[in-house]
Every structure is written in structure tokens, then in C-alpha cells.
Design an enzyme around this catalytic site. Structure first.
Site, PDB file in Angstrom:
ATOM      1  N   ASP A 345       0.835  -1.192   0.000  1.00  0.00           N
ATOM      2  CA  ASP A 345       0.000   0.000   0.000  1.00  0.00           C
ATOM      3  C   ASP A 345       0.879   1.254   0.000  1.00  0.00           C
ATOM      4  O   ASP A 345       1.852   1.337   0.757  1.00  0.00           O
ATOM      5  CB  ASP A 345      -0.887  -0.035   1.249  1.00  0.00           C
ATOM      6  CG  ASP A 345      -1.820   1.147   1.350  1.00  0.00           C
ATOM      7  OD1 ASP A 345      -2.690   1.274   0.486  1.00  0.00           O
ATOM      8  OD2 ASP A 345      -1.667   1.931   2.305  1.00  0.00           O
ATOM      9  N   GLU A 382       1.627  -0.518  -5.045  1.00  0.00           N
ATOM     10  CA  GLU A 382       0.703   0.550  -5.374  1.00  0.00           C
ATOM     11  C   GLU A 382       1.596   1.771  -5.577  1.00  0.00           C
ATOM     12  O   GLU A 382       2.086   2.350  -4.606  1.00  0.00           O
ATOM     13  CB  GLU A 382      -0.295   0.799  -4.245  1.00  0.00           C
ATOM     14  CG  GLU A 382      -1.293   1.894  -4.590  1.00  0.00           C
ATOM     15  CD  GLU A 382      -2.240   2.225  -3.445  1.00  0.00           C
ATOM     16  OE1 GLU A 382      -3.410   2.563  -3.728  1.00  0.00           O
ATOM     17  OE2 GLU A 382      -1.818   2.155  -2.262  1.00  0.00           O
TER      18      GLU A 382
END
Length: 705
Positions: A345, A382
């Protein structure tokens, strides 16, 4: 080796200077600075915690009756406070609850926020227990019989990622016993595994399962952090997902789940959140890192936290000890928990140097790339955060893959009739060479939906977000949805609108699964799951977010269609290219590896590529010259495929082009406008009619023909 660094034995002499209840507790022995955490050896436990700036640190052993016994850790080596507690001093066997209290200055401008009144979590705790807002560390038994478990090690070229929420995926599953729903054990239930295998996915990506807590502002609203992007325990499986207990039982249950999924041929990838912690901004709770060594763990500007994540703080992975924590955590999940990879993330935050600049050649990516354990697992970035210079799509080095938002946006725009022609679509269909041209299509994780945003059904049912249930007056969630409601906002009984929405879902799935790159599907999209227009359901632990397994006829039909698509992709290497197309023959005298066609049957010319009004594109993939080798180096052959995508409102006549071989016919494989279309043959040069907003797939030259 010094006495301080030498592992303690039960026969070592105790250190001088006891601490605890008014000096009533005997002092720990010196012990060892390694390994970090609490390690039970059958006769006692070694305790080691890193805190460079603390003046002293206490281990707090928590009794079940609410009592707390404190032991001052007697030794310090390179910032590690450590000691050894024999069982007769403190019985720290598995299941014991504990924490730390760190004593030092409260000087926020210098980065120090020590608070001896706060019971702190062990950053290396293998399990956490207790109330959702105030968990405590637990000594866990890590012994486990893996029974010969091995990773499936699915090649990237064969991978289909399935992003799911451990709790929400099984919470409503009728075949899963009620006591197992929403747990690791529920995810390992035979009925759930059967769905995953029959669907055809290869790699289960779990939304965060590192132990997390809900933000105070959510608890005040009566809500929770459902997605889990608020981690506080980087080694601990989230306790609330355990059906068997939270005194270490969650560790075994997680391992059971991984072993079961591996036995079914499925990989397990974790969505991990190392970029920030649940301690939030300056007014957030003191749970662990802030109380142990705030000045080292977080990016700061004096007393203020540098917030590159939008979550109040940003972990400083450029600090050697913080980097070690992250790497130790990753290796633990691979070596001890047998997971097969990670999706990171807000990955650029982990590459930010002191001062905030992103350095993709810096410590974090360099360390991972050379690590003998981590470099061979699946690594997905990401590739953006919310800080300056944080958008790094296409820039991550091998062996990383990346979420490709260019694919998501381009495909959504095309099917919502908002694209300027078909150039963008062609790049996405063929593997995004404009983004990953120095690498391969397999660097691109293609997706049209994810946990964050509309579901597939909502993408074709809502023009705008409907997030009132989140309690933020519609301020949360993106307004850049690139969606189209097909003429009516939200639920409707209009049969024509419903038919169009069903077709649009099939169009989006077809584009995703037939494009070069690695596809990712969001759990439930294959069954028409809806969140009623909520595009930011991070705080909805209820049927808004849970997968609904009660399928009506239309949802069952979508599931069947998705399985057909998956099987088509799985069985044909021409649809799983490992290399970028070159637009020329792979062999002398052969057809082009890819050719692009206008509706009239001729190859696209330059003016058509730049015409913003073009809404129809044909793509021929030559299976006779697949740029892929078999296990013995042989060139693989396959059928030749023709994909025609039409985003216009009205039907469109399309002339079928040459097959690129001696074959003079195309066989219809799939038509998103008619799920029951018969498999019939059409001659080269024949015209077929595509319905508005539809995809057709045809094939020629099956192997051996």
C-alpha cells in the site's frame, strides 16, 4: 562476545537492580539483544526491544486477574534493551500477555513523545489480544507441522489475482458454519475453496491482515475500520479474524488457511501497510512506535508529522532499524507463515528519504531486491502516495509489478464513451508498452475495480458516489469515478437498462481478462456485488461490504460468463503474452504478432488512430507466432484470435479481416451481447453486426488444424 551479547542460560547469574512493584520483582538476567521480541525457550524467555532514545524500558507481564508485574530490562546493546526472565521469575510461556513501558523525555520538537503511562505493543509480537482499541502483545507458540506444504509458485504469465476481504468474503456464505464465517478458518472452508478453484483465479490477495485498530473518530460514530489499512502489528495476524482464539491461536489458524489454499493450488498474497501506523497524527493514540522511539520511526518536521499517506503519519523506512523491522516482518510472513508475496500500500512512502524525496534506488527497494527470501516472491507496488513526487507508475524496478491505474482509467473511459478514440485502449489491451516499455507486460497489474472505489456492478449503475452512511457528508471517496449508470442512477426495474448494465459488466471483464498483463479481479464482481453506490466503504463492516452469495438469475449468469472467460484465458497462451507485441512477424514469412483493424476490415491507418470519434477496434493476435517458449525452449503455438470491441451506442457492421494464415474462416467464441450465442463460423470478408456496447471474440487456426 560480551556477557551482554551472550544468550542467557537458566544458570546465569541475575543482574543487579530489580524493578517492578516497589522493587518486589526480581531483576531479569542479561539475556541477548537478538532476536527482537519475546522468545520462549521452555525454561524462560528472552526479551529484546529496540529504543535508541529511551532512558530505560520495562517489560510488563499482564496477569489474567488484571495485575501487572514490571521488570526493568537491564542491558542495552546498540539501542536494543534486553533481558532474560527464567520461568520462576516470570512465566512468559505462549499465551502470556505483555507490553512495554518506555521512560524518556517528552520533547515533541526534538521528536520525543515518551509516555511511561502508556502500555506499548511489542513491534515484534506474533499475536495481539484484547479490546479493539487497546490490544496487548501475546507470546505465541510458532511451532507448526506444515505437512510438506509448498508454494504453488504460479508464473506471472499464468497469474490471475483475486482481491478479497477475509471477513467480508465469507460473512454471508451459507455453506460456512456460522462460527467460522468471517475468519481464516472460514476462508479455508471447502465450499469457499471450491468457488475460488472453479472460478479459475490463481492468487488470493488478502486485504490487510496485519493486526489493526479502528481510528477514534470512527469509534465515535459507531463505525469501524473495516478494510484494515490502519496496522499496528506487523507480525501478528489480525485477531478478530480468528475463530479459535486470540492468545496465539490466530497464528495456527492462519497457517492452516495458507496450507489449505496451497493444497488447492492457490497462492496467498498479503496487502501490507508499512507506510503508516494506527498512531495517526500528533493527537493520535500512543500504542507502540510513538512511545518506543517516535523520533526514529516517523518522518517529521520538528514536532509535526510529515504526512505522505493522508493518514496522519509516515513511517521512515530510510532509518536502518525501521527498515530492519519491515524486512524482518516480510521474511517472517514468507518463511514462517508461508505466504507467496505482498502488495504494498502507498509504496513510494517506503522509498522516501529523510526530507521526503522519493528515491527508487534507495535503501528499501535495494534491500528487497537483493534479499534471498524476498526477491523471489510476488512483489506488487501501489505506485503512488499523496506526497509530492509520489506518483511513480511505470518506474518500479524488476522484480516488482505495479497496479496500473492507466489501465483502469483507460478501460473505464472507453466503455463509458468518454475516450478520445481508441489509441489509449490499444495500449492497454497490448500490455501498456507506453508505461512498461523497458520491461514486460507482466509488470502491469491490470484492474478495472478494486476495494477502493465502485464495485463492477456499481460502476455501470451510478454516475456519482453515495457515501452518506460513512458519516462524512459525502466529502470522502473520489469524484473521479469514470462510471456510467446506463441512463438511470442506482437500482431500477427498467429491463433495457438492466440488459445494458449486464452487457457492460461483461465488456469490462472481457477487456480485463483478454488484455496482456496480469489481471486482478475484486471479490464479488464476478457475481454482481453492489455497495449501493458507496465508493469508499472502508468503514462499513456490514452487508454493504460483505459478499452476497444469494444469486438471482442475472448474477448467476455473470458468474458463469466469468468462468468461461477465465477458462479461455487459461487454456490459450496467445491471450497470456509474456512479451510486448512488435507489430511484425515473429518468424520470417509469418503473420504479424498483432494487427489492428478498423470496422471495414482493413488495418488501422494513422488518421483513424487519431480520430477522437472512433469507437470500434479490432485486435488480431496470431497464435501461430506466440512470443513465448515452452519448458524445453520450444515456441508455443495456439489459435489465432480476433477481438472486436465496440463502445458506440448503435449496432456496428464489422468486416472480418484475414486470419493471417491459410484459414479462411473465423469461429465465434464469445459475444457479450448474447451470452448464449452459438459457436458458428464466419468467412473472411464476411460482415457481422456488433450490438451497441459489446465485445466479440473469434478464433481461427486452432493447434493441429
Amino acid at each position: 562476545m560480551s556477557a551482554a551479547a551472550r544468550p542467557a542460560s537458566p544458570h546465569s547469574s541475575p543482574a543487579h537492580g530489580s524493578s517492578g512493584r516497589a522493587g518486589a520483582e526480581p531483576a531479569p538476567w542479561p539475556g541477548s539483544p537478538s532476536p527482537l521480541g519475546v522468545t520462549w525457550d521452555g525454561q524462560g524467555a528472552n526479551v529484546a526491544v529496540w529504543s535508541e532514545h529511551a532512558e530505560w524500558v520495562e517489560l510488563c507481564v499482564l496477569d489474567d486477574d488484571g495485575g501487572e508485574r514490571r521488570f526493568r530490562l537491564p542491558e542495552r546493546v546498540y539501542g536494543v534493551r534486553h533481558g532474560y526472565l527464567p520461568a520462576e521469575v516470570a512465566d512468559l510461556r505462549p499465551g502470556t500477555r505483555y507490553g512495554f513501558r518506555a521512560h524518556g523525555p517528552h520533547a515533541p520538537e526534538a521528536g520525543h513523545r515518551f509516555d511511561s503511562g502508556a502500555l506499548l505493543l511489542d513491534p515484534y509480537a506474533r499475536a495481539l489480544d484484547g479490546p479493539a482499541d487497546a490490544p496487548v502483545s501475546v507470546v505465541a507458540d510458532t511451532a507448526y507441522d506444515w505437512q510438506g506444504d509448498r508454494s504453488p509458485r504460479i508464473p506471472w504469465s499464468d497469474t490471475v489475482v483475486y482481491e478479497l476481504h477475509t471477513r467480508g468474503f465469507t460473512k454471508l456464505h451459507p455453506a460456512v458454519p456460522a462460527e467460522l464465517r468471517g475468519t481464516y478458518a472460514g476462508l479455508a472452508h471447502p465450499a469457499v475453496v471450491e468457488h475460488l478453484v472453479d472460478l479459475g483465479v490463481t492468487t488470493v490477495e488478502l486485504l490487510p491482515v496485519h493486526h489493526f485498530v479502528s481510528e477514534p473518530f470512527l469509534r465515535e460514530r459507531g463505525l469501524v475500520n473495516y478494510w484494515g489499512y490502519n496496522s499496528i502489528g506487523f507480525f501478528a495476524p489480525h485477531g478478530a479474524y480468528s475463530a479459535s482464539g486470540t492468545r496465539g491461536e490466530q497464528v495456527r489458524e492462519f497457517k492452516d488457511m495458507v496450507r489449505t489454499l496451497h493444497a488447492a493450488g492457490l497462492e496467498v498474497v498479503l496487502d501490507v501497510v508499512y507506510n503508516h501506523t494506527a498512531e495517526a497524527g500528533g493527537d493520535g493514540p500512543v500504542l507502540s512506535f510513538r512511545g518506543l522511539d517516535n523520533a526514529s520511526y516517523y518522518h517529521r518536521h520538528g514536532a509535526a508529522y510529515a504526512d505522505y499517506t493522508g493518514c496522519g503519519n509516515s513511517v521512515d523506512a530510510s532509518h536502518p532499524q525501521v527498515l530492519q523491522l519491515i524486512l524482518d516482518s516480510l521474511r517472517y510472513w514468507v518463511e514462517e507463515m508461508h505466504v507467496d508475496g505482498f502488495r504494498f500500500d502507498l509504496a513510494p512512502t517506503l522509498s522516501r528519504k529523510r526530507g521526503g524525496d522519493v528515491d527508487l534506488e534507495g535503501a528499501f527497494l535495494t534491500a528487497v531486491r537483493q534479499d534471498p527470501v524476498l526477491r523471489d516472491v510476488k512483489l506488487i507496488a501501489e505506485p503512488w502516495d499523496v506526497g509530492w513526487g509520489g506518483y511513480r507508475v511505470g518506474e518500479y524496478p524488476p522484480p516488482w509489478a505495479e497496479w496500473n491505474d492507466r489501465f483502469r482509467n483507460g478501460v473505464r473511459d472507453f466503455w463509458a464513451s468518454r475516450s478520445h478514440g481508441v489509441r489509449e485502449l490499444a495500449y492497454r489491451l497490448s500490455g501498456s508498452s507506453d508505461v512498461y516499455g523497458t520491461r514486460r507486460p507482466l509488470a502491469s497489474i491490470n484492474f478495472v475495480t478494486a476495494h477502493d472505489g465502485f464495485t463492477l456492478r456499481d460502476l455501470v449503475s451510478y454516475n456519482g458516489k453515495h457515501n452518506d452512511a460513512n458519516g462524512e457528508h459525502g466529502r470522502d471517496g473520489t469524484d473521479d469515478n469514470r462510471s456510467w449508470n446506463c441512463g438511470v442512477e442506482g437500482e431500477t426495474a427498467d429491463a433495457e437498462v438492466l440488459r445494458l448494465r449486464a452487457r457492460q459488466q461483461r465488456n469490462l471483464l472481457s477487456t480485463l481478462l483478454l488484455s496482456a498483463g496480469v489481471p486482478m479481479i475484486t471479490a464479488g464482481d464476478e457475481m454482481g456485488r453492489t455497495q449501493s453506490g458507496n465508493n469508499n466503504a472502508y468503514c462499513q463492516d456490514n452487508p454493504v461490504s460483505w459478499v452476497d452469495w444469494a444469486l438471482d438469475r442475472d448474477r448467476a449468469a455473470l458468474l458463469g460468463f466469468t468462468k468461461r472467460l477465465m477458462r479461455l484465458r487459461r487454456e490459450h497462451v496467445a491471450l497470456r503474452q509474456e512479451h510486448f507485441f512488435e507489430g511484425r512477424p515473429a518468424e520470417p514469412g509469418g503473420p504479424k504478432d498483432v494487427a489492428w483493424y478498423a470496422p471495414g476490415g482493413s488495418e488501422m491507418h494513422e488518421a483513424e488512430w487519431f480520430d477522437p470519434n472512433v469507437r470500434t477496434l479490432g485486435m488480431r493476435l496470431s497464435g501461430r507466432t506466440v512470443r513465448r517458449r515452452g519448458p524445453r525452449g520450444e515456441r508455443l503455438q495456439d489459435a489465432t484470435y480476433l477481438l472486436v470491441l465496440h463502445a458506440g451506442n448503435d449496432p456496428r457492421k464489422v468486416v472480418l479481416p484475414q486470419t493471417g494464415s491459410a484459414s479462411t474462416t473465423w469461429a465465434l467464441v464469445l459475444d457479450t451481447a448474447d451470452d448464449d450465442a452459438p459457436t458458428e463460423e464466419h468467412a473472411v470478408g464476411e460482415s457481422i453486426v456488433l450490438q451497441g456496447h459489446s465485445v466479440v471474440v473469434l478464433c481461427a487456426d486452432p493447434p493441429g488444424a
